[in-house]
Design an enzyme around this catalytic site. Structure first.
Site, PDB file in Angstrom:
ATOM      1  N   ASP A 254      19.939 -72.377 -29.422  1.00  0.00           N
ATOM      2  CA  ASP A 254      20.357 -70.975 -29.396  1.00  0.00           C
ATOM      3  C   ASP A 254      20.639 -70.583 -27.950  1.00  0.00           C
ATOM      4  OD1 ASP A 254      20.933 -68.393 -30.046  1.00  0.00           O
ATOM      5  OD2 ASP A 254      19.012 -67.942 -30.984  1.00  0.00           O
ATOM      6  N   ALA A 255      21.894 -70.754 -27.551  1.00  0.00           N
ATOM      7  CA  ALA A 255      22.306 -70.478 -26.173  1.00  0.00           C
ATOM      8  C   ALA A 255      23.343 -69.373 -26.084  1.00  0.00           C
ATOM      9  CB  ALA A 255      22.858 -71.746 -25.525  1.00  0.00           C
ATOM     10  N   LYS A 256      24.034 -69.097 -27.192  1.00  0.00           N
ATOM     11  CA  LYS A 256      25.037 -68.028 -27.281  1.00  0.00           C
ATOM     12  C   LYS A 256      26.043 -68.087 -26.132  1.00  0.00           C
ATOM     13  CE  LYS A 256      22.039 -64.871 -29.845  1.00  0.00           C
ATOM     14  NZ  LYS A 256      20.775 -65.663 -29.819  1.00  0.00           N
ATOM     15  N   ARG A 257      26.573 -69.272 -25.874  1.00  0.00           N
ATOM     16  CA  ARG A 257      27.523 -69.444 -24.782  1.00  0.00           C
ATOM     17  C   ARG A 257      28.909 -68.937 -25.184  1.00  0.00           C
ATOM     18  NH1 ARG A 257      23.345 -69.671 -22.023  1.00  0.00           N
ATOM     19  NH2 ARG A 257      22.622 -71.630 -21.088  1.00  0.00           N
TER      20      ARG A 257
END
Length: 291
Positions: A103-106
């Site tokens: 879960d990095a939401k890049r």
């Protein structure tokens, strides 16, 4: 290509996720090393405490649930020592055969997005995961390097489509019914999953859709089922999502839902056996809820 050379197509992330959900139930447990949980688990707010927290979770959840979702931000705040713990956890889960969603939401453009794709989705990256969360709000097309890398390596992505945070509606609902920003994302995901759909498999380009978004899917006229996408659904469990909420939000796409739970499961720690038991209980409850 030589006559005796055989090209072996890798199984896609969607097919692997579908098999994992059938085997273990539709639960993705988040590893969120929140400061409050450090206190609850009587751990120091140090890289050493972070490693003890994380590896207890890995021991409890590996081979137990369909997927595990480490939240990158909680590791990044410890600098290189935290990233080293994240790398260790991803490697341990990979060896155990448990799918990981980082879960990095890049979200970025051009060569920077390509670098994120290499960092998380290429075959030899130290931080490689089975899937990564992405933000499409620089335009869905800006995600192309990550999507193409994922599809080429048998991995997946989860694109933020309809989130339950209050601020999200100002962007995601813009354009209104039939023409919303969220609807454009659903349509783009559908196109990327067409090949998998023709094979009768779940696509590898997923979406993040909050379980507590209420009537937004209906109001915006979003056809989630036609996107053939895994649907990562926060908001179930401690955040209050009910069976009626799920049916209202996901409708005929309910079989594609991978529900996320963090606080509700992690509160059972630090005992590994208690964490595992809570995860198994939650997965079975979700299997019944989403049936």
């Amino acid at each position: 290509m030589a006559d005796d050379e055989v090209t072996i197509e890798r199984p896609g992330f969607g097919a692997r996720l579908q098999a994992a959900m059938e085997a273990h139930g539709p639960l993705c447990v988040g590893i969120d090393p929140h400061p409050g949980l450090f206190d609850q688990w009587d751990l120091p707010h140090t890289p050493e405490g972070l490693e003890r927290f994380t590896m207890s979770c890995v021991e409890a959840f590996a081979g137990t649930v369909a997927a595990v979702k480490p939240q990158s931000a909680f590791y990044e705040q410890f600098g290189s020592a935290g990233i080293a713990v994240l790398e260790k956890a991803l490697g341990a889960l990979r060896e155990a055969g448990t799918l990981t969603v980082l879960d990095a939401k890049r979200g970025d453009i051009g060569s920077t997005m390509a670098a994120y794709a290499v960092a998380y989705l290429s075959d030899h990256a130290p931080l490689r995961a089975d899937a990564v969360t992405l933000s499409p709000y620089l335009g869905y097309g800006s995600l192309r390097p990550a999507i193409d890398t994922a599809l080429g390596t048998g991995r997946g992505v989860f694109v933020l489509a309809l989130t339950s945070n209050p601020e999200g509606a100002s962007v995601q609902h813009a354009g209104g019914p039939g023409a919303s920003v969220a609807g454009g994302i659903v349509n783009a995901v559908r196109e990327d999953n067409r090949k998998a759909a023709r094979k009768g498999q779940l696509g590898s380009v997923g979406m993040v859709v909050g379980a507590t978004t209420g009537s937004a899917v209906e109001h915006l006229e979003l056809d989630l089922a036609s996107a053939n996408a895994p649907l990562l659904a926060p908001g179930i469990g401690a955040q209050g999502g009910t069976a009626d909420d799920l049916r209202r939000v996901f409708g005929s796409a309910l079989p594609h839902v991978l529900a996320t739970s963090s606080r509700e499961v992690l509160a059972a720690g630090p005992d590994v056996a208690a964490l595992r038991s809570k995860a198994l209980e939650s997965a079975e409850g979700l299997r019944e809820l989403l049936a």
